[in-house]
Design an enzyme around this catalytic site. Structure first.
Site, PDB file in Angstrom:
ATOM      1  N   HIS A  63       0.852  -1.189   0.000  1.00  0.00           N
ATOM      2  CA  HIS A  63       0.000   0.000   0.000  1.00  0.00           C
ATOM      3  C   HIS A  63       0.889   1.240   0.000  1.00  0.00           C
ATOM      4  O   HIS A  63       2.117   1.140   0.117  1.00  0.00           O
ATOM      5  CB  HIS A  63      -0.972  -0.006   1.177  1.00  0.00           C
ATOM      6  CG  HIS A  63      -0.335   0.048   2.536  1.00  0.00           C
ATOM      7  ND1 HIS A  63       0.444  -0.964   3.054  1.00  0.00           N
ATOM      8  CD2 HIS A  63      -0.379   1.005   3.503  1.00  0.00           C
ATOM      9  CE1 HIS A  63       0.839  -0.643   4.266  1.00  0.00           C
ATOM     10  NE2 HIS A  63       0.373   0.547   4.561  1.00  0.00           N
ATOM     11  N   ASP A  67       5.637   4.704   5.175  1.00  0.00           N
ATOM     12  CA  ASP A  67       6.582   3.758   5.775  1.00  0.00           C
ATOM     13  C   ASP A  67       6.730   2.499   4.944  1.00  0.00           C
ATOM     14  O   ASP A  67       7.529   1.617   5.289  1.00  0.00           O
ATOM     15  CB  ASP A  67       6.167   3.409   7.216  1.00  0.00           C
ATOM     16  CG  ASP A  67       4.770   2.846   7.333  1.00  0.00           C
ATOM     17  OD1 ASP A  67       3.889   3.252   6.557  1.00  0.00           O
ATOM     18  OD2 ASP A  67       4.541   1.991   8.214  1.00  0.00           O
ATOM     19  N   HIS A  68       6.003   2.410   3.822  1.00  0.00           N
ATOM     20  CA  HIS A  68       6.110   1.262   2.929  1.00  0.00           C
ATOM     21  C   HIS A  68       6.645   1.633   1.549  1.00  0.00           C
ATOM     22  O   HIS A  68       6.965   0.732   0.767  1.00  0.00           O
ATOM     23  CB  HIS A  68       4.749   0.570   2.794  1.00  0.00           C
ATOM     24  CG  HIS A  68       4.251  -0.031   4.073  1.00  0.00           C
ATOM     25  ND1 HIS A  68       4.277  -1.389   4.328  1.00  0.00           N
ATOM     26  CD2 HIS A  68       3.750   0.544   5.188  1.00  0.00           C
ATOM     27  CE1 HIS A  68       3.789  -1.614   5.538  1.00  0.00           C
ATOM     28  NE2 HIS A  68       3.472  -0.456   6.084  1.00  0.00           N
ATOM     29  N   HIS A 140      -7.674  -1.774   5.599  1.00  0.00           N
ATOM     30  CA  HIS A 140      -6.794  -0.751   6.156  1.00  0.00           C
ATOM     31  C   HIS A 140      -7.379   0.624   5.820  1.00  0.00           C
ATOM     32  O   HIS A 140      -8.413   0.735   5.152  1.00  0.00           O
ATOM     33  CB  HIS A 140      -5.381  -0.917   5.584  1.00  0.00           C
ATOM     34  CG  HIS A 140      -4.326  -0.158   6.329  1.00  0.00           C
ATOM     35  ND1 HIS A 140      -4.216  -0.165   7.706  1.00  0.00           N
ATOM     36  CD2 HIS A 140      -3.316   0.643   5.881  1.00  0.00           C
ATOM     37  CE1 HIS A 140      -3.201   0.585   8.073  1.00  0.00           C
ATOM     38  NE2 HIS A 140      -2.641   1.092   6.990  1.00  0.00           N
ATOM     39  N   ASP A 211      -0.567  -3.888   5.832  1.00  0.00           N
ATOM     40  CA  ASP A 211      -1.253  -3.481   7.060  1.00  0.00           C
ATOM     41  C   ASP A 211      -2.739  -3.826   6.944  1.00  0.00           C
ATOM     42  O   ASP A 211      -3.352  -3.614   5.895  1.00  0.00           O
ATOM     43  CB  ASP A 211      -1.098  -1.975   7.274  1.00  0.00           C
ATOM     44  CG  ASP A 211       0.345  -1.578   7.522  1.00  0.00           C
ATOM     45  OD1 ASP A 211       1.217  -2.459   7.496  1.00  0.00           O
ATOM     46  OD2 ASP A 211       0.589  -0.370   7.737  1.00  0.00           O
TER      47      ASP A 211
END
Length: 309
Positions: A63, A67-68, A140, A211
């Protein structure tokens, strides 16, 4: 086939852990590795490992939270300087292509190798003669996907003793038998693959999730997986916070592994409130009380993907 975690923290990096990225090492199978997510400083983590960007074949993004993906433009730019000349394919949700193109355009970064970006909304996103990668939408705050990497079954081993009895020596006939073809022995007899092949080797299944809250698609992706990688952002006493932030607790991850019939579980994506391995131990204890074959992700540690019968 091994997993190497390059980042295990949720949201922001800490002094102990980087943000999310996971390498699926397949050097015996493909002479390459795949990357799942690419948080900030992932390329620095790769420099600290034995991985080489020249061997990176595919990147799968779960996604578009920072942070990804914040490590992606820098890694793509650096790959050519580290010997990367072969094609690289990046898979992920809609919006990924725009993010990559704008980042590279505004920074005037030049990519000297072939770069393909494939956006998807689930389904089979990649398949070849060796492996299938399937994706499903999770639960999410933004569209987040999990990936199921399934090796295809391989032919069993040849019985060399029986082949010798039939007068066959190593050569092209061995390959034909492995491919399922029958061999004319020239004496009026035919040798069939079933006569000299052992039981097929069942392909391994790895499920790597983005997530998510608990949801049905987690179970579908993890069904009978040899290894499930599941986020465990919080301990279970913070299950309300987990729900509000669209995440899972350690116990919810373990419950998913049980429901899916997974063989092993690795927890990752930990809140910064759990500062080190000592503070993470209670998460592991909680999960193991539900699903004993649970491990904690630890950066740069290799986790082999075992074939379970």
């Amino acid at each position: 086939m091994e997993l190497e975690f390059l980042g295990t923290n949720a949201g922001v990096p800490s002094l102990q852990r980087n943000v999310t990225s996971i390498a699926l090492r397949m050097f015996e199978e493909r002479r390459a590795f795949w990357l799942f997510d690419c948080g900030e400083a992932t390329q620095h983590q790769i420099l600290r490992s034995s991985l080489k960007l020249s061997k990176l074949e595919k990147i799968f993004i779960t996604h578009l939270h920072g942070d990804h993906i914040f490590g992606l433009p820098g890694l793509l730019s650096s790959r050519a300087y580290q010997g990367g000349t072969t094609k690289l394919t990046v898979y992920g949700p809609p919006g990924l292509k725009q993010y990559i193109e704008v980042s590279l355009m505004l920074s005037q970064s030049r990519i000297e190798y072939e770069l393909e970006v494939i956006e998807h909304t689930g389904g089979v996103v990649f398949e070849d003669e060796d492996v299938t990668v399937e994706s499903l939408l999770l639960d999410h705050r933004i569209d987040s996907y999990g990936y199921r990497i399934a090796e295809k079954d391989k032919p069993g081993s040849l019985d060399l003793k029986r082949l010798a009895e039939y007068g066959l020596k190593p050569g092209p006939a061995y390959g034909r038998l492995k491919r399922g073809e029958s061999i004319d022995l020239g004496n009026g007899k035919t040798l069939h693959p079933d006569d000299v092949l052992g039981q097929p080797k069942k392909g391994r299944i790895v499920t790597i999730l983005g997530d998510t809250r608990p949801c049905d698609n987690v179970i579908e992706l993890a069904r009978d997986a040899d290894l499930l990688v599941h986020e465990a952002t919080f301990m279970h006493d913070l299950k309300e916070s987990a729900y509000n932030y669209h995440h899972c607790t350690s116990i919810q991850a373990a419950e998913a592994a049980v429901a899916a019939g997974a063989k092993e579980l690795i927890l990752t994506h930990f809140s910064s409130r759990y500062k080190d391995q000592e503070h993470l131990q209670p998460l592991l204890d909680e999960a193991q009380s539900v699903f004993p074959k649970t491990l904690l992700a630890e950066e740069f540690m290799l986790f082999p993907v075992l074939r379970h019968t």
